[in-house]
Scaffold this active site. Structure first.
Site, PDB file in Angstrom:
ATOM      1  N   GLY A  29       0.808  -1.223   0.000  1.00 31.41           N
ATOM      2  CA  GLY A  29       0.000   0.000   0.000  1.00 31.41           C
ATOM      3  C   GLY A  29       0.835   1.263   0.000  1.00 31.41           C
ATOM      4  CG  HIS A  35       3.011   0.489  -5.477  1.00 32.44           C
ATOM      5  ND1 HIS A  35       3.247   1.622  -4.741  1.00 32.44           N
ATOM      6  CD2 HIS A  35       3.588  -0.527  -4.788  1.00 32.44           C
ATOM      7  CE1 HIS A  35       3.925   1.314  -3.647  1.00 32.44           C
ATOM      8  NE2 HIS A  35       4.148   0.016  -3.646  1.00 32.44           N
ATOM      9  N   GLY A 146       8.636  -5.211  -8.828  1.00 36.19           N
ATOM     10  CA  GLY A 146       9.516  -4.151  -9.298  1.00 36.19           C
ATOM     11  C   GLY A 146      10.978  -4.550  -9.192  1.00 36.19           C
ATOM     12  CE  LYS A 148      11.839   1.102  -4.307  1.00 34.76           C
ATOM     13  NZ  LYS A 148      12.585   0.907  -3.043  1.00 34.76           N
ATOM     14  CD  GLN A 152       9.911  -8.054  -2.712  1.00 38.44           C
ATOM     15  OE1 GLN A 152       9.786  -7.913  -1.518  1.00 38.44           O
ATOM     16  NE2 GLN A 152       9.285  -7.288  -3.574  1.00 38.44           N
ATOM     17  NE  ARG A 186      10.550   1.134   4.980  1.00 36.08           N
ATOM     18  CZ  ARG A 186      10.421  -0.152   4.623  1.00 36.08           C
ATOM     19  NH1 ARG A 186      10.756  -0.536   3.410  1.00 36.08           N
ATOM     20  NH2 ARG A 186       9.958  -1.037   5.476  1.00 36.08           N
TER      21      ARG A 186
END
Ligand code: AMP
Length: 283
Positions: A29, A35, A146, A148, A152, A186
């Site tokens: 979120g 996103h 992503g 970025k 992950q 962030r």
């Protein structure tokens, strides 16, 4: 656009669309254009797009920002409506971890021990925990992540392959502000002066990539320059690593594909970014 909060309801809704291909975009979120670019990629690949909004407690360390992580459901839903998402899944923690957190998929692999894992040792176990649960529930044909969060992405690709899930994992380009700062939920924590300092990350990795393109191959020299630039701007470097973009192993000489990966603190805010050459193309 349907907003669903219960796992059983989502399962039932997806049953009704068994003949359609499903694209899935997992998020925490506080959405931004990064996103939304994943939602757009999903819409062009799949018949239906499911977006999840879930701030996953198991991927935060004890002294991290789980409680204070920014949340704005109303704004997120508005953005997703405009982007054309079909289903937004917003579960409570008890929907994802109904019997607590006992069963987990953990990768016993060096890719979960390098880069971010050195200072966030339990983070990726939390990521595979939540993404595997969401994949089991949604059974997506495609899932969009992503670049970025490159580590992950590599870990999810490996997990999906190892667990024979059959979902195609699609890595999407990093979306940046006009001045180069990679979009991140962030970024909202940054003061004006911290934001100015944080530009040192994107500026120094872009400069480093250009240097590599001009023929510099010495990873230590390139890394040291990035560290110097970030520290001079007032950042505190967590790591600067020049690695193989798939295995995430440190490179000493940069001769083929590579990824320059950085994590640094500006005030209390930890930001990550990267610049890579994959299949001969800078991304
Ligand atoms: P998050 O909400 O931070 O967990 O991110 C959800 C997804 O959005 C992850 O796959 C991220 O890699 C992706 N994402 C976050 N920021 C960006 C960005 N600036 N550009 C592209 N994708 C992003």
């Amino acid at each position: 656009m349907l907003v669903i909060r219960k796992a059983a309801e989502l399962r039932a809704e997806l049953q009704r669309h068994k003949d359609k291909s499903i694209g899935f975009v997992p998020t925490m979120g506080y959405l931004h254009r990064g996103h939304i670019s994943l939602v757009e990629a999903s819409r062009s690949a799949a018949d239906m797009t499911v977006v999840s909004i879930f701030v996953n407690p198991t991927q935060f360390g004890p002294n991290e920002d789980f409680e204070s992580y920014p949340r704005d459901e109303r704004h997120d839903l508005e953005m997703l409506r405009q982007a054309g998402a079909d289903i937004v899944f917003i579960p409570a923690v008890s929907e994802i971890y109904p019997e607590g957190n006992v069963t987990n998929i953990v990768l016993h692999s060096d890719i979960t021990r390098r880069l971010c894992a050195k200072t966030r040792p339990t983070h990726f176990d939390g990521v595979t925990n939540v993404v595997s649960r969401l994949f089991c529930l949604i059974k997506p044909d495609y899932a969009f992540f992503g670049r970025k969060d490159a580590q992950q992405l590599a870990i999810i690709q490996r997990m999906t392959k190892d667990m024979l899930l059959g979902t195609e994992i699609v890595g999407c380009p990093i979306v940046r502000e006009a001045d180069g700062l990679a979009l991140s939920s962030r970024n909202t924590y940054l003061s004006e002066s911290e934001r100015r300092s944080a530009l040192s990350i994107s500026r120094s990795i872009f400069a480093a990539a250009e240097e590599i393109e001009r023929g510099c191959t010495d990873a230590a020299e390139i890394g040291a320059k990035i560290v110097k630039n970030i520290e001079e701007a007032g950042g505190k470097v967590d790591y600067v690593s020049i690695v193989d973009p798939f295995k995430l192993e440190d490179l000493s000489r940069v001769e083929g594909d590579y990824m320059i990966a950085v994590a640094a603190f500006f005030g209390k805010t930890r930001l990550i970014d990267n610049r890579a050459r994959i299949d001969g193309k800078c991304i």
